[in-house]
Write a protein that holds these residues in place. Structure first.
Motif, mmCIF file in Angstrom:
data_model
loop_
_atom_site.group_PDB
_atom_site.id
_atom_site.type_symbol
_atom_site.label_atom_id
_atom_site.label_comp_id
_atom_site.label_asym_id
_atom_site.label_seq_id
_atom_site.Cartn_x
_atom_site.Cartn_y
_atom_site.Cartn_z
ATOM 1 N N ALA A 375 0.822 -1.203 0.000
ATOM 2 C CA ALA A 375 0.000 0.000 0.000
ATOM 3 C C ALA A 375 0.859 1.257 0.000
ATOM 4 C CB ALA A 375 -0.934 -0.001 1.205
ATOM 5 N N ALA A 376 1.936 1.250 0.794
ATOM 6 C CA ALA A 376 2.819 2.419 0.853
ATOM 7 C C ALA A 376 3.495 2.664 -0.491
ATOM 8 C CB ALA A 376 3.864 2.221 1.950
ATOM 9 N N ARG A 377 3.882 1.602 -1.173
ATOM 10 C CA ARG A 377 4.509 1.766 -2.482
ATOM 11 C C ARG A 377 3.516 2.340 -3.498
ATOM 12 N NH1 ARG A 377 9.163 1.167 -0.391
ATOM 13 N NH2 ARG A 377 10.568 -0.540 -1.029
ATOM 14 N N ALA A 378 2.250 1.945 -3.380
ATOM 15 C CA ALA A 378 1.240 2.379 -4.344
ATOM 16 C C ALA A 378 0.669 3.745 -4.016
ATOM 17 C CB ALA A 378 0.105 1.353 -4.413
ATOM 18 N N GLY A 379 0.706 4.134 -2.753
ATOM 19 C CA GLY A 379 0.129 5.401 -2.307
ATOM 20 C C GLY A 379 -0.560 5.217 -0.974
ATOM 21 N N ALA A 380 -1.898 5.170 -0.987
ATOM 22 C CA ALA A 380 -2.655 4.966 0.246
ATOM 23 C C ALA A 380 -3.979 4.259 -0.049
ATOM 24 C CB ALA A 380 -2.891 6.294 0.956
ATOM 25 N N PRO A 381 -3.934 3.097 -0.708
ATOM 26 C CA PRO A 381 -5.192 2.406 -1.015
ATOM 27 C C PRO A 381 -5.911 1.899 0.225
ATOM 28 C CG PRO A 381 -3.309 1.027 -1.583
ATOM 29 C CD PRO A 381 -2.775 2.382 -1.261
ATOM 30 N N LEU A 382 -5.208 1.761 1.354
ATOM 31 C CA LEU A 382 -5.837 1.297 2.585
ATOM 32 C C LEU A 382 -6.194 2.473 3.492
ATOM 33 C CD1 LEU A 382 -3.559 -1.786 3.400
ATOM 34 C CD2 LEU A 382 -5.588 -1.659 1.945
ATOM 35 N N GLY A 383 -6.486 3.612 2.877
ATOM 36 C CA GLY A 383 -6.751 4.820 3.645
ATOM 37 C C GLY A 383 -8.076 4.821 4.376
ATOM 38 N N HIS A 384 -8.970 3.892 4.042
ATOM 39 C CA HIS A 384 -10.258 3.782 4.721
ATOM 40 C C HIS A 384 -10.403 2.331 5.181
ATOM 41 C CE1 HIS A 384 -14.284 4.780 5.907
ATOM 42 N NE2 HIS A 384 -14.275 5.970 5.278
ATOM 43 N N ASP A 385 -11.601 1.938 5.551
ATOM 44 C CA ASP A 385 -11.824 0.580 6.055
ATOM 45 C C ASP A 385 -11.421 -0.463 5.012
ATOM 46 O OD1 ASP A 385 -12.960 1.875 8.211
ATOM 47 O OD2 ASP A 385 -15.003 1.697 7.431
ATOM 48 N N TYR A 386 -10.829 -1.544 5.484
ATOM 49 C CA TYR A 386 -10.444 -2.615 4.557
ATOM 50 C C TYR A 386 -10.507 -3.963 5.260
ATOM 51 C CZ TYR A 386 -5.721 -2.546 6.655
ATOM 52 O OH TYR A 386 -4.651 -2.602 7.515
ATOM 53 N N ALA A 387 -10.570 -5.008 4.470
ATOM 54 C CA ALA A 387 -10.611 -6.379 4.977
ATOM 55 C C ALA A 387 -9.403 -7.137 4.457
ATOM 56 C CB ALA A 387 -11.889 -7.078 4.527
ATOM 57 N N VAL A 388 -8.867 -8.024 5.293
ATOM 58 C CA VAL A 388 -7.721 -8.851 4.932
ATOM 59 C C VAL A 388 -8.193 -10.300 4.835
ATOM 60 C CG1 VAL A 388 -5.430 -9.620 5.621
ATOM 61 C CG2 VAL A 388 -6.148 -7.274 6.101
ATOM 62 N N ILE A 389 -8.022 -10.889 3.667
ATOM 63 C CA ILE A 389 -8.517 -12.250 3.424
ATOM 64 C C ILE A 389 -7.430 -13.056 2.710
ATOM 65 C CG2 ILE A 389 -10.252 -13.638 2.191
ATOM 66 C CD1 ILE A 389 -12.180 -11.291 2.469
#
Length: 508
Positions: A375-389
């Motif tokens: 996410a840090a390399r891409a920018g901030a795609p996890l800037g809001h709620d997210y799920a890890v699966i």
């Protein structure tokens, strides 16, 4: 024009010397230092307002009656000041005035030797004169034996051996910073004790280094004292003392009376991703247990045992680590990423909750996750709620995975998908894309992060509709955007999209 060219073209002036006198014993002065002092016209030294100068006392036998002495008396040391610029302002003004006094002698053609205990450019008072005068006058610095070297010599303990890292720290650092640096280094010397000693001692204890730490006061000087740091009364500690954590190779820590298991997250790749606490735990361990690929990220240390194994024997690794700890060993279980996310912490704790391992101490140290790294390399795609699966159906059926995907995508969560594919699992990514396209727009951004932090790092952004399952393997993590996730090409020369998910949802 270089400094040397400026000096060569300048009118004839005196020469400035910064002279290191060593740690205190006059016999440890270098031959060059003695010669420079003997030939100097002016000898300058710093002192507190009481007028006594340690530097002068070291060099006293080499001072001549006809030497011009310049006592540079600090206006403040550790006390407060009413100077309008505060403590720093008072010292800066003092250094400017002291440099101006020495410049008068240099302009008159006199040779000036500024003497200082230890080494002139190692936490030395001389360096403030050097910064203000060396570009204006011919200058030479005479190195001296440092208090660090003297302390190690008086203790009779090597400071660093082989590939060990020696860290030198001022005791004036904040306690948290001291603790982190002590935990992460092989060997250390903490300078400037005195009033900082209680903070330094707490940092030693919090970092686990107190049992190894030694104390040296006034090394090579009258009143010298050495002892274990833990035995020192903080009310008796002067400024001229140091704390030493010597080489672990030459001075191995005492075996643990009670073993423990520390599950260490190494992050997604190499040493740059390690936290100081994790680095320290790996260095302090007597045994390292882990998947061989992850063990290879940890530097080899003499005397440390390594127990590598295949990636599919988590329970066996956990039992081995806990058995070693039951025998009194300090064990680090090495885990990639964060050990609590699809990694070794669960396996260790599951076994540790059974007999006969219930009494074995277990700690878990976090690491940078693959999702956070990508996410840090891409920018901030996890800037809001997210799920890890995890897409792996080796430990849970695909029906469960599919239901969780449907629930997460229906909630409009960003998805971080671990273990998307391998040589034996080739259809899950295609099935996931098909399922997601039932609820997400075809142009939803998808970040493919592969080997983030490693030598084969690749971070790409594609449309969900264009996600190619053949481009995904076990070393890849997928970040699937929500309906709000943006992918924008900026004019920053990177030639790739920056991806972020807004923190504010439209209905808010």
């Amino acid at each position: 024009m270089s400094v040397s060219e400026q000096q060569a073209n300048a009118p004839e002036t005196g020469r400035l010397y910064g002279v290191g006198l060593g740690p205190g014993d006059p016999s440890l002065m270098t031959v060059r230092a003695v010669r420079v002092i003997a030939e100097a016209d002016v000898v300058a030294y710093h002192s507190a307002r009481h007028g006594r100068s340690i530097a002068r006392s070291i060099a006293a036998e080499h001072l001549r009656p006809d030497h011009i002495e310049e006592a540079l008396v600090y206006p403040v040391t550790t006390e407060s000041t009413d100077h309008p610029g505060g403590y720093r302002g008072a010292l800066d003004e003092f250094y400017e005035e002291a440099a101006a006094r020495l410049a008068v002698h240099l302009d008159a053609g006199r040779t000036v030797a500024v003497i200082s205990e230890g080494d002139p450019l190692f936490y030395g008072s001389y360096q403030h004169m050097h910064k203000r005068l060396a570009h204006r006058y011919p200058t030479e610095v005479i190195p001296g034996v440092t208090s660090v070297s003297a302390a190690a010599a008086r203790l009779g303990k090597p400071l660093a051996e082989a590939d060990e890292v020696l860290t030198i720290l001022p005791g004036t650092l904040p306690e948290e910073e001291l603790t982190a640096r002590l935990a992460s280094t092989d060997a250390a010397v903490v300078m400037k004790l005195g009033r900082t000693f209680p903070t330094v001692r707490r940092a030693m204890e919090r970092s686990g280094r107190l049992p190894e730490a030694c104390y040296v006061e006034r090394a090579t000087m009258p009143g010298e004292r050495t002892d274990a740091l833990s035995a020192i009364d903080s009310d008796t500690v002067p400024y001229f003392s140091v704390a030493v954590v010597p080489s672990r190779i030459a001075n191995p820590p005492q075996p643990a009376h009670q073993g423990e298991v520390v599950v260490v997250g190494t992050g997604p790749a190499g040493p740059l991703w390690l936290t100081p606490e994790s680095r320290g735990a790996l260095a302090a361990a007597e045994d390292l247990v882990g998947y061989t690929t992850y063990l290879d990220r940890v530097p080899v240390r003499p005397g440390q045992r390594r127990h590598g194994s295949d990636n599919k024997v988590e329970s066996e690794r956990a039992e081995l680590a806990l058995d070693l700890a039951r025998r009194g060993r300090r064990v680090a279980v090495v885990s990639g990423g964060d050990p609590g996310i699809f990694a070794m912490a669960t396996a260790v704790l599951e076994v540790a909750s059974q007999d006969p391992y219930r009494s074995v101490p277990v700690r878990v140290l976090p690491g940078v996750t693959a999702a956070n790294a990508a996410a840090a390399r891409a920018g901030a795609p996890l800037g809001h709620d997210y799920a890890v699966i995890s897409l792996s159906d080796r430990l849970k059926p695909w029906e469960v995975i599919a239901e969780r995907l449907r629930s997460a995508v229906a909630a409009d969560l960003v998805l971080a998908l671990y273990n998307p594919g391998s040589r034996s699992r080739t259809w899950q990514v295609a099935k996931t894309r098909e399922l997601l396209l039932e609820h997400r727009a075809p142009d939803t951004p998808v970040v493919l992060g592969r080997d983030v932090g490693g030598p084969e790092e690749s971070v790409r952004t594609v449309r969900l509709a264009d996600l190619d399952p053949t481009q995904v393997d076990m070393r890849t993590i997928l970040l699937i955007g929500s309906s709000q996730t943006q992918a924008v090409r900026r004019d920053d020369g990177t030639d790739r999209d920056v991806v972020w998910t807004p923190r504010r949802y439209p209905e808010a």
